[in-house]
Design an enzyme around this catalytic site. Structure first.
Site, PDB file in Angstrom:
ATOM      1  N   HIS A 240       0.813  -1.218   0.000  1.00  0.00           N
ATOM      2  CA  HIS A 240       0.000   0.000   0.000  1.00  0.00           C
ATOM      3  C   HIS A 240       0.848   1.270   0.000  1.00  0.00           C
ATOM      4  O   HIS A 240       0.321   2.369  -0.194  1.00  0.00           O
ATOM      5  CB  HIS A 240      -0.982   0.002   1.180  1.00  0.00           C
ATOM      6  N   ASP A 287      -0.387  -7.478   1.440  1.00  0.00           N
ATOM      7  CA  ASP A 287       0.230  -6.157   1.604  1.00  0.00           C
ATOM      8  C   ASP A 287       1.759  -6.224   1.719  1.00  0.00           C
ATOM      9  O   ASP A 287       2.342  -5.713   2.666  1.00  0.00           O
ATOM     10  CB  ASP A 287      -0.360  -5.447   2.828  1.00  0.00           C
ATOM     11  N   SER A 370       4.511   2.233   8.195  1.00  0.00           N
ATOM     12  CA  SER A 370       4.062   1.199   7.260  1.00  0.00           C
ATOM     13  C   SER A 370       5.231   0.617   6.477  1.00  0.00           C
ATOM     14  O   SER A 370       6.124   1.338   6.035  1.00  0.00           O
ATOM     15  CB  SER A 370       3.050   1.783   6.279  1.00  0.00           C
TER      16      SER A 370
END
Length: 944
Positions: A240, A287, A370
């Site tokens: 992402h 992801d 992230s």
């Protein structure tokens, strides 16, 4: 307000500051609060935005003006009111040698660059790391001495966009103004004691930025080890965050961005930065994303490659996260109560047992974290990649985080959707791999790492590779080959490829994918090889791989399609160790033209010995019909067992050098003559004789260095050139296993002619036009393709054992029907044993082959070509020499005294020690041989 919705005009003013005469482009003012409000309302599953992008699309000037100091510069200032840091991206970035680019802030606190031709990449983009403040200056420069033209030709670089940051990454306002005024106070700096057990792993973690639609975004990721420990610089992060084939070149990585003191939560340096990556694989439902850095991190940055564990199941006890919360300095988080499995994490991610679920007892994560890894406390291996969560930056509101499970990302439908092809390319089915330090190797594991330069699978000395994995004196060692069989037969490794070395004379790449590659003609997967992409130039290209051919292998096979055909002289050829096993010509009706892939195969049984070989796939296009034959290949395969552990370093004793000449002393004792209509002959590079075109610099294009022997057919105009370069008489006597080695490069005009060649001939008679016909051809390189002179040279190694017991001359022949060049360098005769093991003067040349037996002269300089080396040849006058050193020779030395090659009185024969000057050293050498004969020499000569 989104950058993509802005319409603005570029305002150009002339600055009246310390940077006078620097043109300024002012871009619209940032509304920082509005941008932060937009970010706070952004939906889940997006990376942290840190800058908005101003499209520019302007080109830099094609001329640089000369400055007062004699250099050449062009500068442009970019100013964005309200910005806290700036960066930019270049397109059409391709710098010639001698030109450099720098980017710096107004106060020159931070400078990026200089960027030079070493930073050119096939995609022709360069994305520059951030500099602080609201103003940055782009400078293109070249250093030239005074007296040059008023203007200098320069590359027209395209500035794609300016990226304006609004989060105070450098802390100019006291503390970084990131998501919520800086990192949350419960974050833990990695310099704190809680990270003491993770000093290796934290060196693998970097924060990075990436340019996507709507701005520049920030995430975290880490270098990760592959099973063969190949140093391929693979970097694991979250899908992402946006890495893709269209955004990978915009990625900028910042290493060791850490607080200098525990609890400071700031004050780190952004100086260790590099840009550019190559997309390898990703999958949205778990992801993960994997890219490969375009450049290896600098050794001084002391990076580490993280190990991994792909076993399934919940993880008891301690787990650790290392990350950049909010893009701030590197932090560590600790969970002490184990993990759970989960199917869903951020929006759109859904995979059975695909996620690891946890909450933190010490530290937290924030936007910007992230892509960071989750590590097991018991084995320190990565097991997951941060996808999202609810913990946020509120230390009193403890939520959860979820990590995409590494084990779930291992397999997928294609190489571009799974990890195993990249992290276990040899198919060992490893479940766990240790991390490793690239600067520290494990001697004895048959893998060369760090300071090792060989590894023969043991830690014994005396076998060529020492106990510390260094090549021992008198030996040569190969590099280990990690696996048997063909690697990446469908080219899904992309380009640049870790398994295939590709060269194209006119194209940046041969490996290709996507609609820009003739519609995407892949037979398997999405990548293929395309030879002949240049439509208006002759072309030579090849793909090459070193591999082990198993003992039970019989066939090499591939798929070929040739939809455009031009000439019978065009060809596609497959060789093993330079021996052809497949050849397809441009008029082969079975393949040309074809519009669907056709299988073709070749016999490999002569090479199936379990040893290391070189597979090359090469193509040549000549443009005889005004176009070129296009060859597409895919789905390569080699049968036989592909298992095994490969081969460790193989060390063998170095052969003795019986004769050597690198042409540093000129042609010396070489004989040159020509028999063609064009009278051009052999000369030496860099002396004005080897390139008649003043627009093309003279130079050595072999794989050697220094001067080379060179022939230039252009120098005397058109016509057939047939030029010979013949060495002195070599006494092979009882020499054992003699071999001729040399470096070479050549170029022709692109018109195929089977008579165009570079060849080696050996004969006994003194070389000359009348005797050369009796020489034996032992090697030739038929020049049946376009120009290859831009290739960085080749090397040859030829057996000459059939001439043992003879006195021979070795001649190089270059024949071409019009123009262009050839070069030869580093010629040597080597053998397991030269005729005599006696080397009286210990200069590495055996006595029977030494032109000065009693005086060391490893370079074998012989400027008058009489087979007596300068070091023992003070017989200077009269000419021809009279074989005695007397007052006539002393007078000749006197006339050359204190001269050098630039002096009118220079006499190369008087430079006895070959130091490019005549002085008292040479006088002393003459004194020692006064009233005596020159020599002695082991070679035939008139004074022996």
């Amino acid at each position: 307000m989104r950058a993509s919705t802005w319409i603005f005009c570029l305002i150009a003013v002339v600055a009246a500051s310390a940077h006078a005469e620097v043109r300024t482009t002012v871009l619209p003012k940032l509304d920082r609060q509005q941008l932060l409000t937009e970010d706070a309302a952004a939906p889940a599953g997006q990376p942290l935005r840190v800058a908005i992008d101003y499209p520019i699309g302007t080109k830099t000037p094609e001329r640089l003006a000369r400055q007062a100091d004699g250099g050449y510069r062009w500068s442009q200032r970019y100013h964005v009111p309200g910005a806290t840091e700036l960066s930019l991206g270049f397109g059409d970035f391709w710098l010639p040698d001698g030109i450099s680019v720098r980017v710096y802030d107004e106060q020159r606190r931070t400078m990026r660059g200089p960027y030079t031709s070493a930073d050119n990449k096939p995609h022709r983009e360069l994305w520059v790391p951030v500099v602080p403040g609201d103003t940055m200056i782009v400078e293109i420069s070249a250093n030239k001495p005074k007296g040059q033209p008023v203007e200098l030709q320069a590359p027209a670089l395209k500035i794609i966009q300016v990226n304006a940051g609004y989060r105070d990454l450098f802390g100019l306002e006291g503390k970084p103004d990131l998501t919520r005024g800086g990192p949350a106070p419960c974050n833990i700096d990695v310099v704190c004691p809680q990270a003491d057990n993770w000093r290796d792993e934290l060196r693998a973690v970097a924060r990075y930025t990436i340019v996507l639609g709507g701005g520049t975004f920030l995430c975290t990721g880490q270098l990760i080890a592959d099973e063969p420990r190949s140093l391929n610089n693979l970097f694991l992060t979250a899908d992402h965050c946006g890495p893709s084939p269209s955004s990978d070149q915009t990625m900028i990585f910042y290493w060791n961005f850490e607080s200098p003191a525990c609890g400071q939560l700031g004050g780190g340096s952004l100086s260790q930065a590099q840009s550019g990556a190559i997309f390898r694989a990703s999958r949205q439902n778990v992801d993960f994303s994997l890219v490969e850095l375009e450049d290896e991190p600098l050794q001084d940055w002391n990076v580490y490659y993280i190990g991994w564990d792909r076993s399934f199941g919940n993880i008891p006890g301690l787990t650790v996260g290392i990350h950049h919360p909010g893009g701030n300095e590197k932090m560590i988080s600790l969970n002490t109560n184990g993990t759970l499995s989960q199917q869903v994490c951020i929006a759109g991610t859904n995979d059975p047992n695909g996620f690891i679920f946890l909450s933190w007892e010490q530290g937290i994560t924030e936007p910007g974290s992230s892509g960071s890894g989750l590590f097991r406390g018991d084995n320190k291996k990565l097991v997951g990649v941060l996808s999202g969560g609810t913990q946020g930056a509120n230390c009193s509101n403890v939520g959860f985080d979820c990590y995409g499970r590494f084990a779930s990302a291992w397999d997928g439908s294609t190489a571009s959707t799974r990890l195993r092809d990249w992290l276990d390319p040899n198919g060992t089915d490893a479940v766990m791999v240790d991390g490793f330090d690239p600067n520290v190797g494990i001697c004895g594991d048959a893998v060369v790492v760090g300071a090792e330069n060989c590894d023969d699978g043991n830690v014994q000395s005396g076998d060529g590779c020492s106990a510390s994995c260094q090549v021992e004196a008198g030996f040569a060692c190969t590099l280990p080959v990690s696996t048997a069989g063909l690697r990446d037969g469908s080219f899904e490794g992309g380009t640049p490829n870790p398994d295939w070395h590709e060269f194209s004379m006119n194209n940046d790449e041969i490996l290709c994918t996507g609609p820009g590659c003739s519609g995407g003609l892949a037979e398997d997967g999405s990548w293929f090889a395309w030879f002949g992409r240049a439509s208006n130039e002759a072309e030579v290209g090849f793909l090459e791989q070193t591999l082990i051919i198993p003992v039970d292998a019989t066939t090499f096979a591939m798929q070929v399609v040739a939809p455009i055909c031009d000439s019978a002289n065009d060809l596609l050829r497959v060789t093993i160790d330079d021996s052809p096993i497949i050849q397809i010509d441009g008029d082969d009706l079975d393949f040309c033209p074809t519009f669907a892939y056709v299988p073709v195969s070749g016999d490999v049984t002569p090479f199936a010995d379990g040893g290391v070989h070189v597979l090359r796939i090469e193509a040549q296009q000549h443009l005889q019909g005004g176009s070129s034959t296009d060859f597409f290949i895919d789905s390569l395969a080699l049968d036989g067992s592909t298992g095994g552990d490969g081969t460790p370093s193989i060390c063998t004793p170095l052969p003795e050098t019986c004769f050597a000449d690198d042409f540093s002393a000129g042609l010396g004792n070489w004989t040159t003559f020509a028999t063609g209509a064009n009278p051009a002959g052999w000369g030496i590079t860099n002396d004005g004789t080897c390139n008649s075109n003043p627009a093309t610099p003279d130079g050595n294009f072999t794989s050697g260095s220094g001067d080379a022997a060179c022939v230039d057919a252009d120098a005397a105009g058109p016509g057939v050139i047939d030029a010979y370069l013949c060495g002195p008489s070599l006494n092979f006597g009882t020499i054992v296993d003699p071999r001729l080695v040399f470096d070479y490069s050549y170029q022709i005009d692109g018109v195929p002619d089977s008579d165009d060649l570079l060849a080696v001939l050996v004969g006994n008679a003194p070389p000359g036009a009348a005797t050369i016909g009796g020489y034996t051809a032992v090697w030739d390189r038929t020049i049946d393709a376009g120009a290859e002179f831009n290739v960085p040279g080749f090397d040859a190694d030829l057996p000459l054992d059939s001439f043992t017991g003879q006195s021979v001359h070795v001649c190089f022949r270059y024949r071409a029907d019009d123009d262009w060049y050839a070069q030869i360098d580093n010629v040597a005769v080597r053998a397991s044993q030269c005729e005599s093991a006696i080397d009286t003067d210990n200069d590495g040349i055996a006595d029977p082959l030494d032109n000065c037996v009693l005086l060391a002269n490893a370079g074998q300089a012989d400027s008058d070509g009489d087979n007596i080396g300068n070091a023992c040849d003070a017989d200077l006058a009269p000419q021809p020499n009279d074989c005695i050193v007397n007052f006539a020779d002393l007078n000749a030395l006197k006339n050359a005294f204190f001269s050098n090659p630039q002096s009118p009185s220079w006499n190369a024969d008087a430079d006895f020690n070959d130091d490019q000057q005549v002085n008292f050293i040479d006088l002393n050498i003459m004194k020692q041989g006064f009233f005596g004969a020159p020599g002695p020499s082991g070679l035939p000569n008139d004074c022996s």
